[in-house]
Design a protein around this motif. Structure first.
Motif, PDB file in Angstrom:
ATOM      1  N   ALA A  97      32.812  -1.526   4.105  1.00  0.00           N
ATOM      2  CA  ALA A  97      32.728  -2.608   3.133  1.00  0.00           C
ATOM      3  C   ALA A  97      31.956  -3.797   3.691  1.00  0.00           C
ATOM      4  CB  ALA A  97      34.133  -3.045   2.720  1.00  0.00           C
ATOM      5  N   GLY A  98      32.210  -4.140   4.949  1.00  0.00           N
ATOM      6  CA  GLY A  98      31.512  -5.264   5.549  1.00  0.00           C
ATOM      7  C   GLY A  98      30.022  -5.016   5.666  1.00  0.00           C
ATOM      8  N   SER A  99      29.657  -3.821   6.108  1.00  0.00           N
ATOM      9  CA  SER A  99      28.232  -3.496   6.266  1.00  0.00           C
ATOM     10  C   SER A  99      27.500  -3.530   4.938  1.00  0.00           C
ATOM     11  CB  SER A  99      28.091  -2.113   6.907  1.00  0.00           C
ATOM     12  OG  SER A  99      28.687  -2.086   8.195  1.00  0.00           O
ATOM     13  N   VAL A 100      28.133  -2.976   3.893  1.00  0.00           N
ATOM     14  CA  VAL A 100      27.491  -2.943   2.571  1.00  0.00           C
ATOM     15  C   VAL A 100      27.320  -4.355   2.018  1.00  0.00           C
ATOM     16  CG1 VAL A 100      27.796  -2.238   0.171  1.00  0.00           C
ATOM     17  CG2 VAL A 100      28.251  -0.613   2.013  1.00  0.00           C
ATOM     18  N   ASN A 101      28.357  -5.186   2.138  1.00  0.00           N
ATOM     19  CA  ASN A 101      28.264  -6.542   1.608  1.00  0.00           C
ATOM     20  C   ASN A 101      27.228  -7.378   2.352  1.00  0.00           C
ATOM     21  OD1 ASN A 101      30.203  -7.206  -0.668  1.00  0.00           O
ATOM     22  ND2 ASN A 101      31.580  -6.150   0.732  1.00  0.00           N
ATOM     23  N   VAL A 102      27.166  -7.246   3.661  1.00  0.00           N
ATOM     24  CA  VAL A 102      26.160  -7.986   4.432  1.00  0.00           C
ATOM     25  C   VAL A 102      24.757  -7.507   4.069  1.00  0.00           C
ATOM     26  CG1 VAL A 102      25.227  -8.360   6.751  1.00  0.00           C
ATOM     27  CG2 VAL A 102      27.690  -8.553   6.346  1.00  0.00           C
ATOM     28  N   TYR A 103      24.587  -6.199   3.916  1.00  0.00           N
ATOM     29  CA  TYR A 103      23.273  -5.652   3.533  1.00  0.00           C
ATOM     30  C   TYR A 103      22.839  -6.181   2.164  1.00  0.00           C
ATOM     31  CZ  TYR A 103      19.794  -2.377   1.757  1.00  0.00           C
ATOM     32  OH  TYR A 103      18.673  -1.824   1.194  1.00  0.00           O
ATOM     33  N   LEU A 104      23.756  -6.160   1.193  1.00  0.00           N
ATOM     34  CA  LEU A 104      23.420  -6.655  -0.144  1.00  0.00           C
ATOM     35  C   LEU A 104      23.072  -8.137  -0.105  1.00  0.00           C
ATOM     36  CD1 LEU A 104      26.163  -4.864  -2.294  1.00  0.00           C
ATOM     37  CD2 LEU A 104      23.730  -4.307  -2.159  1.00  0.00           C
ATOM     38  N   ALA A 105      23.819  -8.899   0.699  1.00  0.00           N
ATOM     39  CA  ALA A 105      23.553 -10.334   0.791  1.00  0.00           C
ATOM     40  C   ALA A 105      22.182 -10.609   1.400  1.00  0.00           C
ATOM     41  CB  ALA A 105      24.652 -11.002   1.619  1.00  0.00           C
ATOM     42  N   MET A 106      21.860  -9.894   2.461  1.00  0.00           N
ATOM     43  CA  MET A 106      20.585 -10.118   3.137  1.00  0.00           C
ATOM     44  C   MET A 106      19.396  -9.605   2.325  1.00  0.00           C
ATOM     45  SD  MET A 106      21.081 -11.760   5.898  1.00  0.00           S
ATOM     46  CE  MET A 106      22.261 -12.143   7.199  1.00  0.00           C
ATOM     47  N   THR A 107      19.630  -8.606   1.486  1.00  0.00           N
ATOM     48  CA  THR A 107      18.541  -7.982   0.731  1.00  0.00           C
ATOM     49  C   THR A 107      18.260  -8.671  -0.590  1.00  0.00           C
ATOM     50  OG1 THR A 107      19.093  -5.845   1.732  1.00  0.00           O
ATOM     51  CG2 THR A 107      17.702  -5.811  -0.238  1.00  0.00           C
ATOM     52  N   PHE A 108      19.324  -9.061  -1.294  1.00  0.00           N
ATOM     53  CA  PHE A 108      19.151  -9.541  -2.664  1.00  0.00           C
ATOM     54  C   PHE A 108      19.446 -11.028  -2.850  1.00  0.00           C
ATOM     55  CE2 PHE A 108      20.201  -4.987  -2.991  1.00  0.00           C
ATOM     56  CZ  PHE A 108      19.061  -4.544  -3.649  1.00  0.00           C
ATOM     57  N   THR A 109      19.813 -11.734  -1.786  1.00  0.00           N
ATOM     58  CA  THR A 109      20.047 -13.180  -1.901  1.00  0.00           C
ATOM     59  C   THR A 109      19.295 -13.897  -0.776  1.00  0.00           C
ATOM     60  OG1 THR A 109      21.994 -13.311  -0.439  1.00  0.00           O
ATOM     61  CG2 THR A 109      22.385 -12.605  -2.705  1.00  0.00           C
ATOM     62  N   ASP A 110      19.428 -15.211  -0.745  1.00  0.00           N
ATOM     63  CA  ASP A 110      18.795 -15.992   0.320  1.00  0.00           C
ATOM     64  C   ASP A 110      19.763 -16.221   1.473  1.00  0.00           C
ATOM     65  OD1 ASP A 110      20.531 -17.664  -0.950  1.00  0.00           O
ATOM     66  OD2 ASP A 110      19.125 -19.352  -1.110  1.00  0.00           O
ATOM     67  N   ALA A 111      20.647 -15.240   1.739  1.00  0.00           N
ATOM     68  CA  ALA A 111      21.673 -15.375   2.776  1.00  0.00           C
ATOM     69  C   ALA A 111      21.068 -15.667   4.137  1.00  0.00           C
ATOM     70  CB  ALA A 111      22.534 -14.112   2.839  1.00  0.00           C
ATOM     71  N   ALA A 112      19.901 -15.086   4.410  1.00  0.00           N
ATOM     72  CA  ALA A 112      19.278 -15.291   5.720  1.00  0.00           C
ATOM     73  C   ALA A 112      18.924 -16.758   5.942  1.00  0.00           C
ATOM     74  CB  ALA A 112      18.024 -14.422   5.838  1.00  0.00           C
ATOM     75  N   LEU A 113      18.723 -17.505   4.842  1.00  0.00           N
ATOM     76  CA  LEU A 113      18.364 -18.911   4.957  1.00  0.00           C
ATOM     77  C   LEU A 113      19.582 -19.816   5.095  1.00  0.00           C
ATOM     78  CD1 LEU A 113      15.581 -19.054   2.196  1.00  0.00           C
ATOM     79  CD2 LEU A 113      15.294 -18.712   4.667  1.00  0.00           C
ATOM     80  N   THR A 114      20.755 -19.276   4.795  1.00  0.00           N
ATOM     81  CA  THR A 114      21.983 -20.089   4.821  1.00  0.00           C
ATOM     82  C   THR A 114      23.006 -19.534   5.804  1.00  0.00           C
ATOM     83  OG1 THR A 114      22.900 -18.806   2.971  1.00  0.00           O
ATOM     84  CG2 THR A 114      21.668 -20.800   2.418  1.00  0.00           C
ATOM     85  N   THR A 115      22.547 -18.780   6.789  1.00  0.00           N
ATOM     86  CA  THR A 115      23.472 -18.231   7.776  1.00  0.00           C
ATOM     87  C   THR A 115      24.134 -19.368   8.547  1.00  0.00           C
ATOM     88  OG1 THR A 115      22.110 -16.259   8.028  1.00  0.00           O
ATOM     89  CG2 THR A 115      23.721 -16.714   9.768  1.00  0.00           C
ATOM     90  N   PRO A 116      25.464 -19.407   8.595  1.00  0.00           N
ATOM     91  CA  PRO A 116      26.157 -20.526   9.243  1.00  0.00           C
ATOM     92  C   PRO A 116      26.016 -20.501  10.767  1.00  0.00           C
ATOM     93  CG  PRO A 116      27.726 -18.848   8.572  1.00  0.00           C
ATOM     94  CD  PRO A 116      26.401 -18.448   8.002  1.00  0.00           C
ATOM     95  N   SER A 117      26.414 -21.577  11.386  1.00  0.00           N
ATOM     96  CA  SER A 117      26.360 -21.694  12.842  1.00  0.00           C
ATOM     97  C   SER A 117      27.371 -20.748  13.492  1.00  0.00           C
ATOM     98  CB  SER A 117      26.671 -23.135  13.254  1.00  0.00           C
ATOM     99  OG  SER A 117      28.005 -23.469  12.884  1.00  0.00           O
TER     100      SER A 117
END
Length: 373
Positions: A206-226
């Motif tokens: 579940a964690g791997s799938v959610n992280v993959y979807l976030a990195m692929t289809f959203t701007d998650a890479a730009l808002t990665t926290p510290s």
């Protein structure tokens, strides 16, 4: 035929369920805080929670293996369990947390925490009407009280914040509750297996799938926290999604699906209290009224007593157990070390239950799936 007047209820299962509820309850306000403080994408946060769960439990399982206690007396997953576990991961590990995080981004944490009581209602409905788990008037009235509290709460939220985003947030949280309800009922089918193994696998996928979807289809890479916020998310996930689910699975063994879900309904109250204290959200009249109704529903479940004469049919399975009235079986060579002392210790092996008829207080656990007329 044997008869028993034992009235002891499965207190261990109740403790497991309440501890699971407490740990999951702290997740909602902390998730809300992380969303506000870091502007992290909800899908990414859901993934981090599950990866934190998987990482922590993987370390635990590795430690047990190094100590030569790989299953801690627990039965490993079997091939027949994989279908049930896969469905649980899909609905409860991928769909539900994503919907919850999206819903939290537009909904007050205190209201969201209490609205999560719907998970218990959906869990019970599926258990009762799909899997035919027994319930009575007291249990039904308890669920009605919880539903009434949810209606008051959602109505107050919509009236005071009449925007499309708030309405959609409540719908998303409702969808998350339904996803977890399906997950709960499917997980019950594999609850006799090692709960740490179940949770670790679920968290990893579940964690791997959610992280993959976030990195692929959203701007998650730009808002990665510290790193400090990442560490906080992993820790919250380990406790609120990892340890909590392990305890929940253990409770399923003793209480059945619907009743475990009802005890778990305490989680939103824990989350709401933390949200009010730490995030300084207001205490409103509808909030108090909804809390009272939901507390009434929880009490009706907590005070249940179910006892009658019933019969056990022949069953063969494997799970962790002690020798008691339901486990009075001989051992083949190799099942466990010889001696009466070892037979009183928790151990795991394939065993058969002979027909038995008796009367005692019980919940619909693995050994009490009989029909009621």
């Amino acid at each position: 035929m044997e008869s028993s007047t034992n009235s002891k209820m499965p207190a261990k299962g109740v403790v497991y369920a309440l501890l699971a509820a407490f740990l999951f309850g702290i997740t909602t306000p902390f998730a809300k805080g992380l969303l506000l403080e870091t502007h992290i994408q909800p899908l990414l946060l859901a993934g981090l929670f599950y990866l934190g769960s998987s990482t922590g439990l993987a370390i635990y399982l590795l430690a047990m293996k190094l100590c030569r206690q790989a299953n801690d007396g627990e039965a490993p997953l079997q091939k027949a369990d994989l279908g049930w576990l896969g469905g649980a991961i899909l609905f409860g590990g991928i769909i539900a947390p994503a919907l919850l995080m999206l819903g939290l981004s537009t909904t007050m944490a205190a209201s969201a925490s209490l609205f999560l009581n719907l998970e218990g209602v959906f869990t019970a409905a599926i258990a009762w009407f799909v899997f035919q788990e027994n319930f009575d008037k007291r249990i039904f009235l308890g669920m009605l009280a919880i539903v009434a509290g949810g209606i008051i709460l959602s109505g107050a939220e919509l009236n005071s914040n009449a925007t499309l985003s708030n309405y959609n947030g409540l719908l998303l949280i409702t969808g998350a509750c339904l996803g977890w309800a399906i997950d709960n009922n499917l997980t019950r089918k594999v609850a006799n297996a090692n709960p740490a193994q179940i949770t670790c696998i679920k968290g990893l996928i579940a964690g791997s799938v959610n992280v993959y979807l976030a990195m692929t289809f959203t701007d998650a890479a730009l808002t990665t926290p510290s790193p400090i916020y990442l560490g906080t998310a992993l820790l919250v996930g380990f406790l609120g999604y990892g340890v909590s689910l392990v305890l929940f699975v253990l409770a399923l063994r003793h209480l059945g699906t619907a009743r475990t879900g009802a005890y778990f309904a305490l989680a939103p109250f824990v989350g709401a209290l933390i949200a009010i204290v730490l995030i300084d959200e207001p205490i409103t009249t509808p909030f108090v009224a909804a809390s009272a109704l939901m507390a009434l529903g929880l009490w009706l479940h907590l005070s249940e007593r179910h006892s009658h004469f019933h019969m056990h049919e022949v069953t063969t399975h494997a799970h962790k157990h002690n020798h008691d009235e339901h486990h009075n079986h001989p051992h083949r060579h190799g099942d466990m070390p010889p001696g009466d002392m070892h037979q009183r210790e928790p151990h795991t092996h394939v065993h058969s239950h002979e027909p038995l008829a008796h009367s005692h207080a019980h919940f619909p656990d693995a050994h009490h799936q009989h029909k009621h007329f």
